[in-house]
Scaffold this motif. Sequence first.
Motif, PDB file in Angstrom:
ATOM      1  N   ALA A 183       0.843  -1.202   0.000  1.00  0.00           N
ATOM      2  CA  ALA A 183       0.000   0.000   0.000  1.00  0.00           C
ATOM      3  C   ALA A 183       0.879   1.252   0.000  1.00  0.00           C
ATOM      4  CB  ALA A 183      -0.934  -0.006   1.203  1.00  0.00           C
TER       5      ALA A 183
ATOM      6  N   ARG B 251      -0.207   4.839   0.318  1.00  0.00           N
ATOM      7  CA  ARG B 251      -1.318   4.615   1.252  1.00  0.00           C
ATOM      8  C   ARG B 251      -0.929   3.767   2.468  1.00  0.00           C
ATOM      9  NH1 ARG B 251      -6.371   5.225  -1.381  1.00  0.00           N
ATOM     10  NH2 ARG B 251      -7.178   5.345   0.725  1.00  0.00           N
TER      11      ARG B 251
ATOM     12  N   ASP C 281      -3.162   4.421   5.579  1.00  0.00           N
ATOM     13  CA  ASP C 281      -4.532   3.943   5.385  1.00  0.00           C
ATOM     14  C   ASP C 281      -4.608   2.436   5.624  1.00  0.00           C
ATOM     15  OD1 ASP C 281      -5.585   6.502   4.664  1.00  0.00           O
ATOM     16  OD2 ASP C 281      -4.725   6.241   2.669  1.00  0.00           O
TER      17      ASP C 281
ATOM     18  N   LEU D 218      -9.478   0.232  -0.164  1.00  0.00           N
ATOM     19  CA  LEU D 218      -8.713   1.482  -0.208  1.00  0.00           C
ATOM     20  C   LEU D 218      -8.584   2.018  -1.630  1.00  0.00           C
ATOM     21  CD1 LEU D 218      -5.848   0.687   2.329  1.00  0.00           C
ATOM     22  CD2 LEU D 218      -7.870   2.135   2.680  1.00  0.00           C
TER      23      LEU D 218
ATOM     24  N   LEU E 186      -6.912   0.783  -4.099  1.00  0.00           N
ATOM     25  CA  LEU E 186      -5.558   0.667  -4.621  1.00  0.00           C
ATOM     26  C   LEU E 186      -5.612   0.015  -6.001  1.00  0.00           C
ATOM     27  CD1 LEU E 186      -3.600  -0.650  -1.488  1.00  0.00           C
ATOM     28  CD2 LEU E 186      -3.798   1.698  -2.306  1.00  0.00           C
TER      29      LEU E 186
END
Length: 174
Positions: free
Chosen positions: A77, A82, A85, A110, A112
């Motif tokens: 991530a 991220r 997150d 999220l 992604l």
Amino acid sequence: MKRHDEIGNDEHVRGPADAALTVIEYADFQCPYSARAHLALRDLDGRFGGIRLVFRHLPLAHLHPLAELAAEATEAAASQGRFWDMHDLLFDRQRHVRDEQDFAVLAERLDLDIERFRAEMLERRHRPRVQADAERAHRDGASRTPTFTINGLRYRGDSDRASLESALSEALGR
């Protein structure tokens, strides 16, 4: 060699650089005590006017079979900007992560790039980063999670809110 309280440019840091409190945390995303500390620090952040949190991986795979993959999921991530997150989501959803597929579900949540995330997880691209943090933890004397350093001093208390609040208040008084 870096001292345990030195913060490198490649570290995961959240909070103001000029915060009165800097907490370095070695944690395991599958550890219930790390999750408890996550909630406590999140709650205490506002009370102390912002805490500078430095997160380092210490997956305890002998206790938590998914710990290394969870750490690698945060790094996958992070490669998409991220980290925090995924960090928060893994602690908040800790009880719901039961197998490898759950990391992809969280990555989708999220928003992604899921193909990139899956490829990085499959090839274990971020394993060296996680292992480097774990090796540093052992050099720093951290063998359990969570392990904290608060303003340069090792904290040896519990991970509950009251204990952390007391330690942070004491650190401000120094």
